[in-house]
Design a protein around this motif. Structure first.
Motif, PDB file in Angstrom:
ATOM      1  N   HIS A 158      18.206  47.409  49.728  1.00 55.67           N
ATOM      2  CA  HIS A 158      18.580  48.535  50.639  1.00 55.67           C
ATOM      3  C   HIS A 158      18.172  50.044  50.080  1.00 55.67           C
ATOM      4  N   GLU A 159      18.096  50.338  48.855  1.00 54.88           N
ATOM      5  CA  GLU A 159      17.834  51.475  48.262  1.00 54.88           C
ATOM      6  C   GLU A 159      16.447  51.874  48.466  1.00 54.88           C
ATOM      7  N   ARG A 160      15.508  50.757  48.193  1.00 59.27           N
ATOM      8  CA  ARG A 160      14.099  50.902  48.381  1.00 59.27           C
ATOM      9  C   ARG A 160      13.604  51.385  49.742  1.00 59.27           C
ATOM     10  N   PHE A 161      14.298  50.633  50.549  1.00 57.20           N
ATOM     11  CA  PHE A 161      13.988  50.894  52.217  1.00 57.20           C
ATOM     12  C   PHE A 161      14.560  52.057  52.606  1.00 57.20           C
ATOM     13  N   THR A 162      15.470  52.507  52.105  1.00 62.96           N
ATOM     14  CA  THR A 162      16.217  53.723  52.582  1.00 62.96           C
ATOM     15  C   THR A 162      15.381  55.065  52.241  1.00 62.96           C
ATOM     16  N   LYS A 193       6.570  36.281  51.460  1.00 67.15           N
ATOM     17  CA  LYS A 193       5.302  36.163  51.154  1.00 67.15           C
ATOM     18  C   LYS A 193       4.574  36.938  52.316  1.00 67.15           C
ATOM     19  N   THR A 194       3.302  37.426  52.157  1.00 64.73           N
ATOM     20  CA  THR A 194       2.724  37.784  53.228  1.00 64.73           C
ATOM     21  C   THR A 194       2.423  36.963  54.564  1.00 64.73           C
ATOM     22  N   ASP A 195       2.248  35.785  54.229  1.00 68.69           N
ATOM     23  CA  ASP A 195       1.949  34.912  55.466  1.00 68.69           C
ATOM     24  C   ASP A 195       3.371  35.075  56.104  1.00 68.69           C
ATOM     25  N   ASP A 196       4.541  34.770  55.893  1.00 70.23           N
ATOM     26  CA  ASP A 196       5.722  34.709  56.517  1.00 70.23           C
ATOM     27  C   ASP A 196       5.796  36.132  57.132  1.00 70.23           C
ATOM     28  N   LEU A 197       5.057  37.190  57.182  1.00 64.47           N
ATOM     29  CA  LEU A 197       5.440  38.420  58.025  1.00 64.47           C
ATOM     30  C   LEU A 197       5.130  38.239  59.390  1.00 64.47           C
ATOM     31  N   LEU A 218       1.646  53.789  57.315  1.00 59.79           N
ATOM     32  CA  LEU A 218       3.131  53.385  57.297  1.00 59.79           C
ATOM     33  C   LEU A 218       2.947  51.855  56.949  1.00 59.79           C
ATOM     34  N   ALA A 219       2.096  51.010  57.302  1.00 61.81           N
ATOM     35  CA  ALA A 219       2.108  49.788  57.158  1.00 61.81           C
ATOM     36  C   ALA A 219       1.743  49.305  55.790  1.00 61.81           C
ATOM     37  N   ASP A 220       0.636  50.367  54.977  1.00 65.70           N
ATOM     38  CA  ASP A 220       0.495  50.248  53.738  1.00 65.70           C
ATOM     39  C   ASP A 220       1.380  50.757  52.777  1.00 65.70           C
ATOM     40  N   GLU A 221       2.280  51.737  53.026  1.00 64.94           N
ATOM     41  CA  GLU A 221       3.576  51.963  52.315  1.00 64.94           C
ATOM     42  C   GLU A 221       4.299  50.758  52.392  1.00 64.94           C
ATOM     43  N   LEU A 222       4.744  49.976  53.342  1.00 63.21           N
ATOM     44  CA  LEU A 222       5.358  48.856  53.498  1.00 63.21           C
ATOM     45  C   LEU A 222       4.874  47.801  52.614  1.00 63.21           C
ATOM     46  N   PHE A 223       3.615  47.558  52.576  1.00 60.39           N
ATOM     47  CA  PHE A 223       3.298  46.661  51.812  1.00 60.39           C
ATOM     48  C   PHE A 223       3.344  46.900  50.225  1.00 60.39           C
ATOM     49  N   GLU A 224       3.229  48.160  49.969  1.00 63.67           N
ATOM     50  CA  GLU A 224       3.687  48.448  48.531  1.00 63.67           C
ATOM     51  C   GLU A 224       5.067  48.386  48.284  1.00 63.67           C
ATOM     52  N   ILE A 225       5.828  48.371  49.121  1.00 63.90           N
ATOM     53  CA  ILE A 225       7.439  48.259  48.856  1.00 63.90           C
ATOM     54  C   ILE A 225       7.605  46.764  48.918  1.00 63.90           C
ATOM     55  N   ILE A 226       6.847  45.844  49.705  1.00 63.62           N
ATOM     56  CA  ILE A 226       7.113  44.517  49.677  1.00 63.62           C
ATOM     57  C   ILE A 226       6.715  43.966  48.161  1.00 63.62           C
ATOM     58  N   GLY A 227       5.401  44.514  47.837  1.00 63.99           N
ATOM     59  CA  GLY A 227       4.939  44.085  46.695  1.00 63.99           C
ATOM     60  C   GLY A 227       5.760  44.319  45.517  1.00 63.99           C
ATOM     61  N   SER A 228       6.631  45.500  45.542  1.00 66.38           N
ATOM     62  CA  SER A 228       7.444  45.723  44.298  1.00 66.38           C
ATOM     63  C   SER A 228       8.474  44.740  44.153  1.00 66.38           C
ATOM     64  N   PHE A 229       8.898  43.746  45.314  1.00 62.16           N
ATOM     65  CA  PHE A 229       9.924  42.570  44.956  1.00 62.16           C
ATOM     66  C   PHE A 229       9.241  41.575  44.324  1.00 62.16           C
TER      67      PHE A 229
END
Length: 234
Positions: A158-162, A193-197, A218-229
């Motif tokens: 939650h902290e990362r998405f906040t 996984k990216t495919d699951d999106l 914004l999509a690029d930012e979200l992919f960066e957040i997803i990659g951080s996991f």
């Protein structure tokens, strides 16, 4: 009883047992079953039980480790195996720094992971966490495979998405809804996984998933957040 004496004497003779057949035994059983209850019990010599003590020679004992081929398990067996691993890990998670780091998405060392594998083996002999890589072939590391079982700390997710939401206060309700779906999935499985999106439930709000819900930046930012996991081992 006297009527059956000839039968009894016949059974007591050595000649009877030398050539006895199944048919003979069945005939005797049928004739004597009604008087067995009157047999004398006094004077019967009780034999001591025969005890056979076979000594084991440690040098002759062969021990082999059985490796579970997770890629050969069917869906039900795989669920049972995951539950088994999860139960063992959850039982020690509060006292184990390595598991705590994995749930928080913090890096762990190879030495940390080896110590964890050894600990699990002592708790559950035969359960080797290294084998998880057979099942989670999409995982880049063992800690990522482990996190796919124990999940990730919901507050850490939650902290990362906040931060993303605070940076973009004008997000629409359907975009917030998508972010909630994303957070819940990552908290449960540790990553995505990216495919699951591009599969349900992420396509229920838009058939193109986040590509259709967010503008490119914004999509690029979200992919960066997803990659951080994605887990990282030192």
């Amino acid at each position: 009883m006297k009527v059956k004496l000839p039968v009894i004497e016949r059974v007591k003779s050595d000649e009877f047992w030398d050539e006895v057949t199944v048919g003979d035994l069945e005939e005797i059983r049928d004739q004597l079953r009604g008087i067995v209850q009157f047999r004398r019990k006094d004077g019967v010599t009780k034999l001591d039980p025969i005890i056979i003590d076979i000594k084991e020679d440690e040098a002759d004992i062969e021990r082999k480790k059985h490796k579970v081929r997770l890629d050969k398990l069917d869906d039900l067996d795989m669920v049972a195996y995951r539950n088994r691993v999860n139960n063992v890990l959850q039982a020690i998670i509060d006292q184990n720094d390595t598991l705590r780091k994995i749930r928080l998405g913090e890096p762990v060392t190879d030495s940390d992971l080896e110590d964890l594998c050894s600990l699990v083996l002592t708790q559950e002999p035969g359960l080797d966490l290294h084998n998880l890589m057979d099942s989670f072939q999409q995982a880049d590391s063992l800690d990522q495979a482990i996190r796919e079982i124990i999940g990730m700390d919901a507050d850490a997710v939650h902290e990362r998405f906040t931060k993303f939401v605070q940076a973009h206060p004008n997000l629409a309700s359907h975009q917030i809804k998508f972010l909630d779906l994303l957070q819940n999935h990552i908290a449960k499985f540790g990553s995505i996984k990216t495919d699951d999106l591009y599969e349900p439930p992420f396509t229920t709000l838009h058939s193109d998933s986040l590509d259709g819900l967010f503008e490119q930046s914004l999509a690029d930012e979200l992919f960066e957040i997803i990659g951080s996991f994605q887990a990282n081992s030192d």
